[in-house]
Design a protein around this motif. Sequence first.
Motif, PDB file in Angstrom:
ATOM      1  N   LYS A 129      -2.405 -37.011 -51.920  1.00  0.00           N
ATOM      2  CA  LYS A 129      -1.668 -37.139 -50.485  1.00  0.00           C
ATOM      3  C   LYS A 129      -2.590 -36.239 -49.357  1.00  0.00           C
ATOM      4  O   LYS A 129      -2.726 -36.801 -48.457  1.00  0.00           O
ATOM      5  CB  LYS A 129      -0.492 -36.683 -50.563  1.00  0.00           C
ATOM      6  N   VAL A 130      -2.963 -35.114 -49.802  1.00  0.00           N
ATOM      7  CA  VAL A 130      -3.633 -34.181 -48.884  1.00  0.00           C
ATOM      8  C   VAL A 130      -5.144 -35.218 -48.531  1.00  0.00           C
ATOM      9  O   VAL A 130      -5.594 -35.189 -47.407  1.00  0.00           O
ATOM     10  CB  VAL A 130      -4.229 -33.032 -49.572  1.00  0.00           C
ATOM     11  N   GLU A 131      -5.646 -35.596 -49.378  1.00  0.00           N
ATOM     12  CA  GLU A 131      -6.880 -36.527 -49.245  1.00  0.00           C
ATOM     13  C   GLU A 131      -6.781 -37.646 -48.368  1.00  0.00           C
ATOM     14  O   GLU A 131      -7.499 -37.844 -47.216  1.00  0.00           O
ATOM     15  CB  GLU A 131      -7.384 -37.018 -50.532  1.00  0.00           C
ATOM     16  N   ASN A 132      -5.471 -38.259 -48.404  1.00  0.00           N
ATOM     17  CA  ASN A 132      -5.083 -39.198 -47.463  1.00  0.00           C
ATOM     18  C   ASN A 132      -4.891 -38.799 -45.809  1.00  0.00           C
ATOM     19  O   ASN A 132      -5.284 -39.460 -45.171  1.00  0.00           O
ATOM     20  CB  ASN A 132      -3.979 -39.999 -48.159  1.00  0.00           C
ATOM     21  N   LEU A 133      -4.240 -37.796 -46.072  1.00  0.00           N
ATOM     22  CA  LEU A 133      -3.975 -36.981 -44.783  1.00  0.00           C
ATOM     23  C   LEU A 133      -5.355 -36.593 -44.020  1.00  0.00           C
ATOM     24  O   LEU A 133      -5.397 -36.794 -42.622  1.00  0.00           O
ATOM     25  CB  LEU A 133      -2.863 -35.785 -44.939  1.00  0.00           C
ATOM     26  N   LEU A 134      -6.152 -36.364 -44.674  1.00  0.00           N
ATOM     27  CA  LEU A 134      -7.632 -35.849 -43.968  1.00  0.00           C
ATOM     28  C   LEU A 134      -8.152 -37.045 -43.435  1.00  0.00           C
ATOM     29  O   LEU A 134      -8.743 -36.938 -42.590  1.00  0.00           O
ATOM     30  CB  LEU A 134      -8.320 -34.934 -45.082  1.00  0.00           C
ATOM     31  N   ALA A 135      -7.913 -38.236 -44.396  1.00  0.00           N
ATOM     32  CA  ALA A 135      -8.603 -39.364 -44.130  1.00  0.00           C
ATOM     33  C   ALA A 135      -8.215 -39.862 -42.670  1.00  0.00           C
ATOM     34  O   ALA A 135      -8.804 -40.433 -41.807  1.00  0.00           O
ATOM     35  CB  ALA A 135      -8.617 -40.455 -44.923  1.00  0.00           C
ATOM     36  N   ASP A 136      -6.680 -39.844 -42.508  1.00  0.00           N
ATOM     37  CA  ASP A 136      -6.156 -40.167 -41.394  1.00  0.00           C
ATOM     38  C   ASP A 136      -6.446 -39.448 -40.114  1.00  0.00           C
ATOM     39  O   ASP A 136      -6.389 -39.785 -38.985  1.00  0.00           O
ATOM     40  CB  ASP A 136      -4.368 -40.271 -41.610  1.00  0.00           C
ATOM     41  N   HIS A 137      -6.309 -38.035 -40.246  1.00  0.00           N
ATOM     42  CA  HIS A 137      -6.730 -37.165 -39.133  1.00  0.00           C
ATOM     43  C   HIS A 137      -7.894 -36.796 -38.806  1.00  0.00           C
ATOM     44  O   HIS A 137      -8.307 -36.244 -37.839  1.00  0.00           O
ATOM     45  CB  HIS A 137      -5.802 -35.969 -39.572  1.00  0.00           C
ATOM     46  N   ALA A 138      -8.710 -36.926 -39.999  1.00  0.00           N
ATOM     47  CA  ALA A 138     -10.324 -36.513 -39.538  1.00  0.00           C
ATOM     48  C   ALA A 138     -10.475 -35.075 -38.985  1.00  0.00           C
ATOM     49  O   ALA A 138     -11.186 -35.035 -38.036  1.00  0.00           O
ATOM     50  CB  ALA A 138     -11.064 -37.499 -39.037  1.00  0.00           C
ATOM     51  N   PRO A 139      -9.866 -34.052 -39.402  1.00  0.00           N
ATOM     52  CA  PRO A 139      -9.631 -32.681 -38.775  1.00  0.00           C
ATOM     53  C   PRO A 139     -11.206 -31.959 -38.944  1.00  0.00           C
ATOM     54  O   PRO A 139     -11.886 -32.205 -39.886  1.00  0.00           O
ATOM     55  CB  PRO A 139      -8.572 -32.004 -39.588  1.00  0.00           C
ATOM     56  N   ARG A 140     -11.422 -31.111 -38.064  1.00  0.00           N
ATOM     57  CA  ARG A 140     -12.705 -30.500 -38.034  1.00  0.00           C
ATOM     58  C   ARG A 140     -12.387 -29.300 -39.060  1.00  0.00           C
ATOM     59  O   ARG A 140     -13.491 -28.780 -39.429  1.00  0.00           O
ATOM     60  CB  ARG A 140     -13.220 -29.777 -36.698  1.00  0.00           C
ATOM     61  N   LEU A 141     -11.186 -28.929 -39.325  1.00  0.00           N
ATOM     62  CA  LEU A 141     -11.014 -27.925 -40.137  1.00  0.00           C
ATOM     63  C   LEU A 141      -9.429 -28.111 -40.577  1.00  0.00           C
ATOM     64  O   LEU A 141      -8.588 -28.469 -39.859  1.00  0.00           O
ATOM     65  CB  LEU A 141     -10.970 -26.384 -39.573  1.00  0.00           C
ATOM     66  N   ALA A 142      -9.117 -27.795 -42.000  1.00  0.00           N
ATOM     67  CA  ALA A 142      -7.705 -28.025 -42.696  1.00  0.00           C
ATOM     68  C   ALA A 142      -7.185 -26.970 -43.329  1.00  0.00           C
ATOM     69  O   ALA A 142      -7.962 -26.246 -43.899  1.00  0.00           O
ATOM     70  CB  ALA A 142      -7.893 -29.377 -43.116  1.00  0.00           C
TER      71      ALA A 142
END
Length: 207
Positions: A129-142
């Motif tokens: 789920k975290v991987e999916n959220l990162l794909a959705d938001h493309a943040p510079r830092l998480a």
Amino acid sequence: MSRPLVICDCDEVLLHMVSHFGDWLDEVHDLDFVLEGGNFIDAVRPRDGSPALKGEEIWPLLNGFFDTEMHRQTIVPGASEALISISEYAEVVILTNLQDEFRTARAKQLANFGIEFPVNTNQGGKGTKVENLLADHAPRLAFFIDDLGVHHESVAQTAPHVWRLHMIAEPTLAPHIPQADHAHARIDDWHEAQHWIIDRITEGESP
């Protein structure tokens, strides 16, 4: 790339849960709840001396609590104020391990405490789920904040570039549980955690 992203758990991070769950088991089900080391194994015990409940017997009780007793839960001191401050620097989303049917109730529950950020539900390890959220938001830092070591391990495997903060805001549990092996830091106080996160955002520091 978009703003930094903070992915935050709920129970024992933003809201107290196990203490209220234990009270409910006592009042309604005549069960003792003795949580040692953060493990639900052998924690729910009948008072007639029969063996502790097994996992398949505990899950319906947990679902029953979230179905009718979420109003019992109380806010962790400083949690709402900290997330609002962090939101000036980053996007904030909630990732809670509840059945999907409880997502709306959880969002309303948090909003009542001034925490009005998107709520995502999950079952099992949180890494995917975290991987999916990162794909959705493309943040510079998480950042990932959770009280359970198993989720820090899951996220470390799927998204090792995410800062992982271990937090246990339940004072009856925190002293008995060491820092999760796969977390970068352990902070149980939101005032301190807020500054830890913001410092890394403003400095652009990666793990």
